[in-house]
Design a protein around this motif. Structure first.
Motif, PDB file in Angstrom:
ATOM      1  N   PRO A  52       0.820  -1.221   0.000  1.00 37.63           N
ATOM      2  CA  PRO A  52       0.000   0.000   0.000  1.00 37.63           C
ATOM      3  C   PRO A  52       0.847   1.261   0.000  1.00 37.63           C
ATOM      4  O   PRO A  52       1.924   1.294   0.594  1.00 37.63           O
ATOM      5  CB  PRO A  52      -0.789  -0.121   1.301  1.00 37.63           C
ATOM      6  N   ALA A  53       0.361   2.299  -0.670  1.00 40.65           N
ATOM      7  CA  ALA A  53       1.031   3.601  -0.663  1.00 40.65           C
ATOM      8  C   ALA A  53       0.837   4.239   0.709  1.00 40.65           C
ATOM      9  O   ALA A  53      -0.286   4.328   1.205  1.00 40.65           O
ATOM     10  CB  ALA A  53       0.455   4.493  -1.754  1.00 40.65           C
ATOM     11  N   GLU A  54       1.924   4.675   1.317  1.00 45.63           N
ATOM     12  CA  GLU A  54       1.868   5.264   2.657  1.00 45.63           C
ATOM     13  C   GLU A  54       2.062   6.774   2.633  1.00 45.63           C
ATOM     14  O   GLU A  54       1.673   7.462   3.566  1.00 45.63           O
ATOM     15  CB  GLU A  54       2.949   4.639   3.549  1.00 45.63           C
ATOM     16  N   ARG A  55       2.677   7.289   1.572  1.00 44.27           N
ATOM     17  CA  ARG A  55       2.922   8.727   1.446  1.00 44.27           C
ATOM     18  C   ARG A  55       2.310   9.180   0.113  1.00 44.27           C
ATOM     19  O   ARG A  55       2.781   8.790  -0.953  1.00 44.27           O
ATOM     20  CB  ARG A  55       4.420   9.043   1.486  1.00 44.27           C
ATOM     21  N   ALA A  60     -12.718   9.159   3.022  1.00 40.92           N
ATOM     22  CA  ALA A  60     -13.719   8.101   3.180  1.00 40.92           C
ATOM     23  C   ALA A  60     -13.063   6.726   3.122  1.00 40.92           C
ATOM     24  O   ALA A  60     -13.438   5.813   3.877  1.00 40.92           O
ATOM     25  CB  ALA A  60     -14.779   8.221   2.095  1.00 40.92           C
ATOM     26  N   ILE A  61     -12.083   6.565   2.255  1.00 36.02           N
ATOM     27  CA  ILE A  61     -11.394   5.283   2.124  1.00 36.02           C
ATOM     28  C   ILE A  61     -10.455   5.037   3.300  1.00 36.02           C
ATOM     29  O   ILE A  61     -10.434   3.955   3.891  1.00 36.02           O
ATOM     30  CB  ILE A  61     -10.591   5.237   0.802  1.00 36.02           C
ATOM     31  N   GLU A  62      -9.697   6.050   3.683  1.00 35.43           N
ATOM     32  CA  GLU A  62      -8.670   5.894   4.718  1.00 35.43           C
ATOM     33  C   GLU A  62      -9.234   5.944   6.136  1.00 35.43           C
ATOM     34  O   GLU A  62      -8.695   5.329   7.046  1.00 35.43           O
ATOM     35  CB  GLU A  62      -7.603   6.985   4.568  1.00 35.43           C
ATOM     36  N   GLY A  63     -10.306   6.730   6.344  1.00 33.46           N
ATOM     37  CA  GLY A  63     -10.847   6.860   7.689  1.00 33.46           C
ATOM     38  C   GLY A  63     -10.092   7.890   8.513  1.00 33.46           C
ATOM     39  O   GLY A  63      -9.471   8.813   7.978  1.00 33.46           O
ATOM     40  N   GLU A  64     -10.118   7.740   9.826  1.00 29.96           N
ATOM     41  CA  GLU A  64      -9.608   8.730  10.766  1.00 29.96           C
ATOM     42  C   GLU A  64      -8.147   9.120  10.536  1.00 29.96           C
ATOM     43  O   GLU A  64      -7.742  10.238  10.850  1.00 29.96           O
ATOM     44  CB  GLU A  64      -9.767   8.211  12.201  1.00 29.96           C
ATOM     45  N   ASN A  65      -7.349   8.224  10.003  1.00 31.09           N
ATOM     46  CA  ASN A  65      -5.919   8.480   9.860  1.00 31.09           C
ATOM     47  C   ASN A  65      -5.538   9.062   8.502  1.00 31.09           C
ATOM     48  O   ASN A  65      -4.367   9.033   8.126  1.00 31.09           O
ATOM     49  CB  ASN A  65      -5.131   7.185  10.106  1.00 31.09           C
ATOM     50  N   PHE A  66      -6.505   9.588   7.774  1.00 28.25           N
ATOM     51  CA  PHE A  66      -6.241  10.050   6.403  1.00 28.25           C
ATOM     52  C   PHE A  66      -5.130  11.098   6.352  1.00 28.25           C
ATOM     53  O   PHE A  66      -4.305  11.094   5.441  1.00 28.25           O
ATOM     54  CB  PHE A  66      -7.524  10.615   5.787  1.00 28.25           C
ATOM     55  N   ILE A 117     -12.452   2.485  -6.254  1.00 28.78           N
ATOM     56  CA  ILE A 117     -11.926   1.115  -6.187  1.00 28.78           C
ATOM     57  C   ILE A 117     -10.425   1.110  -6.500  1.00 28.78           C
ATOM     58  O   ILE A 117      -9.641   0.412  -5.849  1.00 28.78           O
ATOM     59  CB  ILE A 117     -12.702   0.201  -7.148  1.00 28.78           C
ATOM     60  N   LEU A 118     -10.019   1.912  -7.488  1.00 32.09           N
ATOM     61  CA  LEU A 118      -8.596   2.011  -7.820  1.00 32.09           C
ATOM     62  C   LEU A 118      -7.803   2.563  -6.643  1.00 32.09           C
ATOM     63  O   LEU A 118      -6.750   2.014  -6.267  1.00 32.09           O
ATOM     64  CB  LEU A 118      -8.419   2.907  -9.043  1.00 32.09           C
ATOM     65  N   MET A 119      -8.302   3.622  -6.025  1.00 31.66           N
ATOM     66  CA  MET A 119      -7.613   4.195  -4.879  1.00 31.66           C
ATOM     67  C   MET A 119      -7.544   3.208  -3.725  1.00 31.66           C
ATOM     68  O   MET A 119      -6.537   3.122  -3.007  1.00 31.66           O
ATOM     69  CB  MET A 119      -8.325   5.482  -4.438  1.00 31.66           C
ATOM     70  N   GLY A 120      -8.620   2.434  -3.542  1.00 36.10           N
ATOM     71  CA  GLY A 120      -8.624   1.433  -2.484  1.00 36.10           C
ATOM     72  C   GLY A 120      -7.532   0.394  -2.673  1.00 36.10           C
ATOM     73  O   GLY A 120      -6.866  -0.020  -1.714  1.00 36.10           O
ATOM     74  N   GLY A 165      -4.355  -0.053  -0.010  1.00 35.29           N
ATOM     75  CA  GLY A 165      -4.517  -1.240   0.819  1.00 35.29           C
ATOM     76  C   GLY A 165      -5.843  -1.277   1.544  1.00 35.29           C
ATOM     77  O   GLY A 165      -5.968  -1.865   2.619  1.00 35.29           O
ATOM     78  N   LYS A 166      -6.876  -0.650   0.942  1.00 38.71           N
ATOM     79  CA  LYS A 166      -8.198  -0.547   1.575  1.00 38.71           C
ATOM     80  C   LYS A 166      -9.287  -1.015   0.596  1.00 38.71           C
ATOM     81  O   LYS A 166     -10.323  -0.367   0.437  1.00 38.71           O
ATOM     82  CB  LYS A 166      -8.469   0.899   1.983  1.00 38.71           C
ATOM     83  N   GLU A 167      -9.065  -2.151  -0.034  1.00 40.11           N
ATOM     84  CA  GLU A 167      -9.993  -2.605  -1.069  1.00 40.11           C
ATOM     85  C   GLU A 167     -11.390  -2.871  -0.518  1.00 40.11           C
ATOM     86  O   GLU A 167     -12.393  -2.529  -1.150  1.00 40.11           O
ATOM     87  CB  GLU A 167      -9.449  -3.868  -1.736  1.00 40.11           C
ATOM     88  N   LYS A 168     -11.483  -3.485   0.630  1.00 38.63           N
ATOM     89  CA  LYS A 168     -12.800  -3.807   1.202  1.00 38.63           C
ATOM     90  C   LYS A 168     -13.605  -2.530   1.442  1.00 38.63           C
ATOM     91  O   LYS A 168     -14.779  -2.433   1.074  1.00 38.63           O
ATOM     92  CB  LYS A 168     -12.633  -4.585   2.506  1.00 38.63           C
ATOM     93  N   ARG A 169     -12.963  -1.557   2.052  1.00 35.47           N
ATOM     94  CA  ARG A 169     -13.623  -0.292   2.324  1.00 35.47           C
ATOM     95  C   ARG A 169     -14.045   0.388   1.018  1.00 35.47           C
ATOM     96  O   ARG A 169     -15.165   0.889   0.895  1.00 35.47           O
ATOM     97  CB  ARG A 169     -12.660   0.614   3.093  1.00 35.47           C
ATOM     98  N   ALA A 170     -13.155   0.421   0.045  1.00 29.85           N
ATOM     99  CA  ALA A 170     -13.451   1.069  -1.229  1.00 29.85           C
ATOM    100  C   ALA A 170     -14.611   0.384  -1.939  1.00 29.85           C
ATOM    101  O   ALA A 170     -15.476   1.052  -2.527  1.00 29.85           O
ATOM    102  CB  ALA A 170     -12.206   1.062  -2.115  1.00 29.85           C
ATOM    103  N   ASN A 171     -14.660  -0.923  -1.884  1.00 31.20           N
ATOM    104  CA  ASN A 171     -15.768  -1.654  -2.516  1.00 31.20           C
ATOM    105  C   ASN A 171     -17.094  -1.356  -1.822  1.00 31.20           C
ATOM    106  O   ASN A 171     -18.145  -1.298  -2.475  1.00 31.20           O
ATOM    107  CB  ASN A 171     -15.482  -3.155  -2.499  1.00 31.20           C
ATOM    108  N   GLU A 172     -17.064  -1.172  -0.511  1.00 30.54           N
ATOM    109  CA  GLU A 172     -18.292  -0.815   0.211  1.00 30.54           C
ATOM    110  C   GLU A 172     -18.804   0.553  -0.250  1.00 30.54           C
ATOM    111  O   GLU A 172     -20.013   0.748  -0.421  1.00 30.54           O
ATOM    112  CB  GLU A 172     -18.017  -0.792   1.716  1.00 30.54           C
ATOM    113  N   ILE A 173     -17.893   1.501  -0.426  1.00 32.04           N
ATOM    114  CA  ILE A 173     -18.279   2.833  -0.903  1.00 32.04           C
ATOM    115  C   ILE A 173     -18.851   2.747  -2.313  1.00 32.04           C
ATOM    116  O   ILE A 173     -19.892   3.342  -2.621  1.00 32.04           O
ATOM    117  CB  ILE A 173     -17.068   3.783  -0.865  1.00 32.04           C
TER     118      ILE A 173
END
Length: 382
Positions: A54-57, A71-77, A175-178, A182-190
């Motif tokens: 996953p991209a961290e920076r 929305a994808i990353e949550g609180e730590n965006f 979905i691409l950003m997810g 490293g947040k595919e599940k979250r991105a798919n939910e959105i």
């Protein structure tokens, strides 16, 4: 303890350790990027890009993509955004201030400049050492040389889109950003939520065979005294088409034409829609968003009705004049505008739909900030 018992205990301990290790490896425990984490994706400009995940920076070429990123990353965006463009603060101050209230650290995110203003700095981006640089499709053509320089510096560039094809590309972009974060599940939910919301409109529009109402949409950023730009078949124009309306500016060759007032009076549209945000440069502009009150916004909307000749328009006479938050033109929650348009075009077919509630639900499900304000506006008081 005899020798046999000791052997049994030792074997049992080894099996236990192996099971724990196996569960650990199969879990979703974050792993540092390695060569084995390199993936190849196709972005929204059709470009093939390989990068470690996953991209961290991350540097957001447009800070207006903060809504989807958060929305994808949550609180730590905010910990992952190491730089961004200045456009959110410049064009949608309410959203910037809403995030800043809860996450004041965003004020310290470095500004990398703007493509549209010619201030973008490749050197600034390189100095931030990002794993990923995202850019909206609307900036892609003018940024090709800068993209090449970034990639030569070893920085992967991904093009995303929430505007050119506003009802097809948002879920694809999320979905691409997810995948990259490293947040595919979250991105798919959105994306699933988005598709459910748009299908509410598509499933009903497909059954409507009546004549389409004619529609004029205007970006209200210049205020009531000056005509702002309209849209042909991008942005708001596409939303009009997909919600069952007939866009009076649909045949213009320009993507965002400013129409002649006489043209509008001659077309005499059934529906008029003005988009609004926090645009301080024009005090009479329609204001909508996180910090607006419905009654105040309605008074601003009424100011547009005083334009010369507008009293003769049937949309004005029938009070079929509406306001919509301008961010709905290029964000993942544009389904709310799609629903609002369909409800305004076909009131009986969509009388049970509350578009504003859809924005509130999106915030409750996915956003790290709370819903507030007014986003969808009717001239008629309910």
């Amino acid at each position: 303890m005899n020798k046999n018992n000791s052997i049994v205990i030792a074997i049992t301990f080894i099996i236990f350790v192996m099971l724990v290790a196996g569960l650990f490896l199969l879990s979703d425990f974050p792993k540092k990027p390695t060569e084995n984490n390199t993936i190849t994706v196709t972005d929204l400009a059709g470009r093939t890009v390989s990068l470690k995940v996953p991209a961290e920076r991350v540097v957001l070429g447009s800070s207006r993509d903060l809504h989807e990123f958060a929305a994808i990353e949550g609180e730590n965006f905010s910990k992952k955004i190491v730089g961004w463009g200045p456009d959110l603060k410049d064009t949608d101050k309410d959203t910037y201030d809403k995030f800043k209230e809860k996450y004041p650290e965003i004020e310290n995110i470095p500004d990398v400049g703007s493509f549209s203003k010619g201030t973008f700095s490749v050197e600034k981006v390189v100095s931030l050492n990002p794993d990923l640089f995202t850019i909206p499709l609307w900036d892609y053509e003018k940024a090709k040389d800068d993209i090449e320089r970034l990639e030569q510096a070893g920085i992967p560039v991904i093009v995303i889109d929430f505007w050119a094809k506003p009802l097809d590309n948002p879920p694809k972009s999320v979905i691409l950003m997810g995948k990259l974060l490293g947040k595919e599940k979250r991105a798919n939910e959105i994306a699933d939520f988005y598709n459910d919301q748009t299908n509410i409109v598509y499933s009903r529009i497909a059954k409507i065979t009546r004549q389409k109402p004619t529609v004029y949409v205007e970006c209200g950023w210049k205020g009531s005294d000056t005509y702002g730009n309209s849209y042909s078949n991008v942005g708001w124009g596409e939303l009009i088409n997909r919600s069952g309306g007939s866009n009076i500016a649909g045949n213009f060759s320009e993507q965002m034409p400013t129409i002649n007032p006489e043209f509008l009076l001659d077309k005499d549209p059934d529906i008029i829609i003005i988009s609004g945000a926090n645009w301080p440069a024009a005090p009479s502009s329609l204001r909508l968003g996180y910090y607006t009150k419905e009654d105040d916004s309605r008074e601003l909307l009424k100011g547009y009705l005083n334009r010369p000749g507008w009293n003769t328009l049937k949309a004005v006479q029938n009070e079929n004049v509406y306001g919509v938050f301008h961010g709905c033109c290029f964000r993942i929650y544009n389904y709310a505008a799609l629903q609002a348009f369909a409800k305004w075009f076909y009131p009986e077919d969509f009388k049970d739909i509350n578009p504003e509630a859809g924005i509130k639900e999106y915030h409750e499900k996915f956003m790290p900030i709370d819903y507030s304000g007014t986003w969808i506006l009717e001239l008629k008081e309910s």
